[in-house]
Scaffold this active site. Structure first.
Site, short mmCIF file in Angstrom:
data_model
loop_
_atom_site.label_atom_id
_atom_site.label_comp_id
_atom_site.label_asym_id
_atom_site.label_seq_id
_atom_site.Cartn_x
_atom_site.Cartn_y
_atom_site.Cartn_z
N LEU A 152 3.59 -1.47 -2.69
CA LEU A 152 3.52 -0.32 -3.64
C LEU A 152 3.57 -1.01 -4.97
O LEU A 152 4.25 -2.16 -5.31
CB LEU A 152 4.86 0.42 -3.31
CG LEU A 152 4.75 1.37 -2.13
CD1 LEU A 152 6.08 1.99 -1.81
CD2 LEU A 152 3.60 2.17 -1.92
N ASP A 153 3.04 -0.39 -5.96
CA ASP A 153 3.35 -0.69 -7.20
C ASP A 153 4.78 -0.92 -7.56
O ASP A 153 5.59 -0.03 -7.30
CB ASP A 153 2.52 0.21 -8.49
CG ASP A 153 1.08 0.15 -8.24
OD1 ASP A 153 0.60 -0.69 -7.66
OD2 ASP A 153 0.49 1.15 -8.68
N LYS A 154 5.27 -1.63 -8.84
CA LYS A 154 6.51 -1.69 -9.08
C LYS A 154 7.20 -0.24 -9.46
O LYS A 154 8.28 0.03 -9.04
CB LYS A 154 6.71 -2.46 -10.42
CG LYS A 154 8.15 -2.50 -11.25
CD LYS A 154 8.07 -3.29 -12.37
CE LYS A 154 9.16 -3.22 -13.21
NZ LYS A 154 9.24 -4.08 -14.34
N THR A 156 6.21 2.71 -8.55
CA THR A 156 6.04 3.32 -7.37
C THR A 156 7.18 3.61 -6.39
O THR A 156 7.50 2.42 -5.80
CB THR A 156 4.75 3.39 -6.66
OG1 THR A 156 3.68 3.65 -7.74
CG2 THR A 156 4.42 4.56 -5.67
N ARG A 256 -3.83 6.24 -8.75
CA ARG A 256 -3.59 6.49 -10.26
C ARG A 256 -5.18 6.11 -10.92
O ARG A 256 -5.39 7.29 -11.72
CB ARG A 256 -2.72 5.38 -10.68
CG ARG A 256 -1.40 5.53 -10.19
CD ARG A 256 -0.73 3.94 -10.50
NE ARG A 256 -0.42 3.78 -11.85
CZ ARG A 256 0.11 2.56 -12.30
NH1 ARG A 256 0.19 1.45 -11.67
NH2 ARG A 256 0.19 2.45 -13.69
#
Length: 343
Positions: A152-154, A156, A256
């Site tokens: 997961l993105d930082k 998120t 996104r």
């Protein structure tokens, strides 16, 4: 071990001490830059690493700290004090709190908070989910990427599964490749999105900005995101929508990028901001409003379908009221479970 050579191929005294490396520079090395001589004398270290040591004051010439471009006269005594590089700590255990949703002998499911990087990389060599996992589950040091199979993105938040055995890791990677892992996200976006939709657009590196991804990239990989509208709201006159998104693929920044390509950028997103209204600057929320709230997969050992569900963290729950929504707009777990199990 062969002696390091100077640019004119004359040997240098090379002393590998416990604390420093000593170099005695021949008299005929005159007018050469310090960084160039270091690179020739110490080929086991990269030029960038040696330069960083010089800049950090870890290299002395006749006992004095100098600069990388310093011109040697010849005959100097150089001491190099090797410094540990950040990547050396990348796979070190760190006592970082983790919310473990589920664990058994084969898998671990965690609820990642926003702000936590998943895997060490440039700029974030420590303080990651991987470091936290190694502290709590030391056996993961024997697995590639400490058992991590997806990211997961930082900024998120949400659910992630981690393997505890090589067999489990292989099984989970296979499920991800076959797109049988059910992953659902909550996304708050600007604009009034339709009741439902599906985005089919490749995702690849943005050719104009290599730090970003782009939809419809000729060099990208196929990507598909399905979404449905859960609620409509507004912030100071600008429409907002709460969406439930389902991934059919797992490309970097996929949700996104896909939603921005439709004209619905995520609230708080600092990177993908096309068609973000000017009023967004007044919203006190500075991370992408994205939460992986549901996860479903086949257990590697039992082969039974397992499902987990987690409400958004506190910052997103607060955001609900700020944009004219409420907790009643969130998916109900019982309905969601039936939906996930039918994916």
């Amino acid at each position: 071990m062969a002696l390091p050579q100077t640019p004119d191929s004359n040997p240098i005294d090379y002393i590998d001490d416990e604390d420093f490396i000593a170099l005695e520079i021949p008299l005929d090395v005159n007018g050469e830059r310090l960084d160039k001589v270091l690179a020739s004398s110490l080929p086991d270290y990269s030029r960038n690493r040696l330069k960083s040591w010089v800049e950090a004051g870890a290299v002395t010439v006749d006992g004095k700290v100098t600069k990388a471009r310093y011109l040697l006269r010849g005959g100097e005594s150089i001491k190099v004090f090797p410094q540990e590089m950040p990547e050396q700590f990348a796979f070190s255990p760190e006592d970082i709190p983790l919310e473990v949703v589920y664990e058994d002998e084969s898998i671990i499911v965690v609820n990642k908070p926003p702000g936590l990087v998943v895997h060490p990389a440039a700029g974030n060599w420590t303080g990651t989910l991987l470091n936290a996992l190694l502290f709590q589950y030391p056996e993961l040091k024997n697995l590639p990427r400490a058992g991590i199979v997806h990211r997961l993105d930082k900024d998120t938040s949400g659910l992630m599964v981690v393997a505890r055995t090589a067999l489990a890791q292989t099984a989970l990677v296979r499920q991800l490749q076959e797109r049988t892992v059910g992953r659902r996200y909550l996304a708050w976006v600007w604009g009034e999105a339709p009741t439902q939709g599906k985005v089919l657009a490749s995702v690849g590196r943005d050719q104009r900005d290599r730090l970003k991804m782009a939809a419809g990239s000729a060099h990208g990989k196929p990507a598909a995101t399905m979404f449905r509208r859960l609620a409509k709201g507004a912030f100071e006159g600008s429409a907002t929508t709460l969406l439930e998104c389902r991934l059919e693929t797992g490309r970097t920044h996929q949700i996104r990028v896909h939603l921005e390509s439709l004209g619905f950028p995520l609230l708080g997103d600092q990177v993908y901001r096309k068609k973000t209204p000017g009023i967004a600057k007044s919203l006190p929320f500075e991370r992408q409003a994205l939460h992986a709230f549901a996860l479903s997969l086949e257990h590697p050992d039992t082969l039974k379908t397992m499902t987990w569900f987690r409400l958004p963290p506190e910052d997103l729950m607060t955001l609900l009221s700020q944009v004219g929504m409420s907790a009643d707009d969130l998916p109900k777990e019982s309905v969601l479970l039936a939906s996930l199990n039918s994916d």
